[in-house]
Design a protein around this motif. Structure first.
Motif, PDB file in Angstrom:
ATOM      1  N   VAL A 168      50.028  62.861  19.188  1.00 31.20           N
ATOM      2  CA  VAL A 168      51.314  62.275  19.557  1.00 31.20           C
ATOM      3  C   VAL A 168      51.201  61.471  20.854  1.00 31.20           C
ATOM      4  N   ILE A 169      50.499  62.017  21.851  1.00 31.53           N
ATOM      5  CA  ILE A 169      50.350  61.309  23.133  1.00 31.53           C
ATOM      6  C   ILE A 169      49.098  60.448  23.066  1.00 31.53           C
ATOM      7  N   THR A 220      50.431  50.438  28.381  1.00 26.32           N
ATOM      8  CA  THR A 220      51.525  49.475  28.224  1.00 26.32           C
ATOM      9  C   THR A 220      52.765  50.112  27.611  1.00 26.32           C
ATOM     10  N   PRO A 221      53.446  50.992  28.325  1.00 28.41           N
ATOM     11  CA  PRO A 221      54.709  51.524  27.786  1.00 28.41           C
ATOM     12  C   PRO A 221      55.865  50.585  28.099  1.00 28.41           C
ATOM     13  N   LYS A 222      55.660  49.278  27.852  1.00 26.86           N
ATOM     14  CA  LYS A 222      56.620  48.300  28.363  1.00 26.86           C
ATOM     15  C   LYS A 222      57.426  47.586  27.290  1.00 26.86           C
ATOM     16  N   GLU A 223      57.077  47.780  26.005  1.00 21.95           N
ATOM     17  CA  GLU A 223      57.816  47.078  24.958  1.00 21.95           C
ATOM     18  C   GLU A 223      59.282  47.531  24.917  1.00 21.95           C
ATOM     19  N   THR A 235      64.642  58.955  24.389  1.00 17.82           N
ATOM     20  CA  THR A 235      65.153  60.237  23.888  1.00 17.82           C
ATOM     21  C   THR A 235      65.477  60.156  22.405  1.00 17.82           C
ATOM     22  N   VAL A 236      66.122  59.063  21.998  1.00 16.02           N
ATOM     23  CA  VAL A 236      66.450  58.869  20.582  1.00 16.02           C
ATOM     24  C   VAL A 236      65.180  58.790  19.743  1.00 16.02           C
ATOM     25  N   CYS A 237      64.188  58.068  20.252  1.00 16.12           N
ATOM     26  CA  CYS A 237      62.915  57.935  19.523  1.00 16.12           C
ATOM     27  C   CYS A 237      62.235  59.292  19.348  1.00 16.12           C
ATOM     28  N   TYR A 262      59.670  54.448  18.805  1.00 19.28           N
ATOM     29  CA  TYR A 262      59.357  55.371  17.703  1.00 19.28           C
ATOM     30  C   TYR A 262      57.878  55.304  17.336  1.00 19.28           C
ATOM     31  N   PHE A 263      57.339  54.081  17.282  1.00 18.03           N
ATOM     32  CA  PHE A 263      55.918  53.919  16.939  1.00 18.03           C
ATOM     33  C   PHE A 263      55.034  54.552  18.004  1.00 18.03           C
TER      34      PHE A 263
END
Length: 468
Positions: free
Chosen positions: A24-25, A32-35, A52-54, A213-214
């Motif tokens: 998962v991680i 790049t957690p920027k999208e 949170t929703v994802c 989500y991805f």
């Protein structure tokens, strides 16, 4: 003294939990957690809500796959489930896709690993292609050899890399909390009136959810190894309800920590956010982050080779050659590992193939839709089938809707001929299915070659487990 049986090893709760965390991680949280920031118009409050929703959507998808794993606790449960609910043809096309998709993913991972491993030695210029490819192939075949030697070495390396990854993420998270508690203006100002900035349009909001989500998905990996878990009907739910809330908290704390130090615009412009953050907060540890990124990718690669070899190993239902269903003296599916590593080496040597393979993810979401349909179909056709765990009914519908969007949005947004090529490639599996499986054509020369290869690689049919 009883002879040790040749069969896949059985793992417990701790191993299953670490396996799921690694899946998962991924490396994206470092790099790049920027999208999500980009498509949420850099709205701090909204972006954290989207993460949170994802996480909740990922939990739904994982719980849907958990019903499959627990109802049919065997390795490759998704493959068996497709065969049971639809047909041999559908399950074979799923297997055919996996034979090429998973090596493509592994090739991307190991190329990224080499990029971060060799970059410190070429600070002022890009690394030459030849040394990089040699390093890539050396790492890949080392991972293959470790997997073929059994699970003991893999488990130790998996645990060590997981500890390093969680230590770095813990450091980033706790440092952010400490900076917030100190209450300096430059650290807390971005969280004051965090929803006051511009809100994105509906299309951008949906795109942000897809990207998040991805990034946080991957919990379905337990379908590949359900048969190797001790008491899977108890272990799988425990692993899921331990890992996904933990991962959600980590993701939120890490992103809050990034925002405590960096502005959203700095996050968007950074090629590796974790390195930029460390250079700003703890400059003396900046060199550790590339190493941590490499260790993170290495752990993902180990797990990818491990689970991918199980996908082809469970093709023992007569849809793959018998060699794939054999184990060596270390109870490892050696032929499956060998074929996987060899197929991964091909796109590494000809890297332009990786771009084409990436389009195969389009097919993955089609299989996800079929998975949700088969859950609902089986409930209708076999209502009395023992189900120790039954997922909440709306969850498969929500997961199906997400998967359909992930199929349709790329087609509408950027139609490309590659999608037609991918569909033709999937259907090309019929060239093997019709003569070899449907008509059961026997190749005498191949049966003789199977005997020779069995002797050469010292593999045999596994012993039947007592539980079976």
């Amino acid at each position: 003294m009883d002879k040790e049986k040749i069969q896949l090893k059985i793992f417990g709760y701790c191993w299953g939990t670490s396996f799921l965390i690694i899946n998962v991680i991924g490396v994206g949280i470092f790099v790049t957690p920027k999208e999500v920031w980009k498509y949420s118009c850099m709205n701090v409050g909204l972006s954290l809500c989207i993460w949170t929703v994802c996480a909740l959507l990922s939990m739904m998808t994982t719980l849907c796959s958990a019903e499959i794993n627990i109802t049919f606790p065997r390795s490759g449960a998704h493959y068996y489930f497709l065969k049971r609910c639809f047909s041999k043809l559908i399950s074979f096309l799923n297997l055919w896709t996996s034979l090429f998709l998973m090596p493509g993913l592994a090739a991307s991972q190991v190329l990224l690993l080499a990029e971060y491993s060799i970059e410190p030695f070429y600070p002022s210029c890009s690394a030459p292609k030849l040394p990089k490819k040699c390093l890539v192939l050396a790492v890949l075949w080392t991972v293959g050899i470790l997997n073929s030697r059994g699970v003991k070495e893999v488990t130790w390396l998996q645990t060590a890399s997981l500890v390093l990854k969680m230590a770095i993420l813990g450091l980033i998270s706790l440092s952010g909390v400490v900076l917030l508690v100190k209450g300096r203006k430059e650290n807390v100002e971005r969280f004051q009136n965090s929803f006051d900035t511009e809100f994105p349009e509906a299309s951008e909001f949906i795109e942000a959810i897809f990207q998040g989500y991805f990034a946080i998905s991957g919990g379905e990996c337990l379908t590949c190894i359900a048969g190797e878990l001790k008491k899977p009907r108890k272990t799988i739910p425990r692993c899921i309800f331990t890992v996904l809330p933990l991962v959600t908290i980590i993701y939120l704390l890490v992103h809050i920590s990034y925002l405590t130090v960096l502005t959203p615009r700095e996050i968007l412009s950074s090629d590796a956010v974790a390195i930029t953050w460390t250079d700003r907060v703890i400059p003396s540890l900046t060199w550790v982050i590339p190493f941590s990124i490499s260790a993170s990718i290495f752990s993902n690669l180990l797990v990818n080779v491990f689970q991918s070899s199980r996908v082809t190993y469970v093709g023992q239902e007569g849809q793959l050659p018998l060699l794939f269903n054999m184990l060596n003296i270390h109870s490892s599916p050696f032929i499956s590992v060998l074929v996987f590593v060899t197929m991964t080496s091909i796109p590494i040597v000809t890297t332009n193939l990786i771009d084409l393979i990436s389009y195969l993810y389009f097919v993955v979401f089609i299989w996800s839709v079929l998975s949700m349909i088969r859950i609902l179909k089986l409930r209708y056709q076999e209502p009395n089938l023992p189900r120790p765990y039954k997922v909440f009914f709306p969850f498969p519908l929500v997961t199906m809707a997400i998967s359909l969007c992930l199929v349709l949005v790329p087609l509408v947004k950027s139609p490309h001929m590659h999608y037609i090529y991918v569909c033709l490639f999937v259907l090309s599996g019929l060239l093997f299915y019709i003569p070899l499986i449907y008509f059961k054509l026997r190749l005498v020369w191949f049966e003789k070659m199977t005997c020779y290869l069995q002797l050469l690689f010292n593999v045999c049919i596994p012993d039947v487990a007592e539980e079976q």
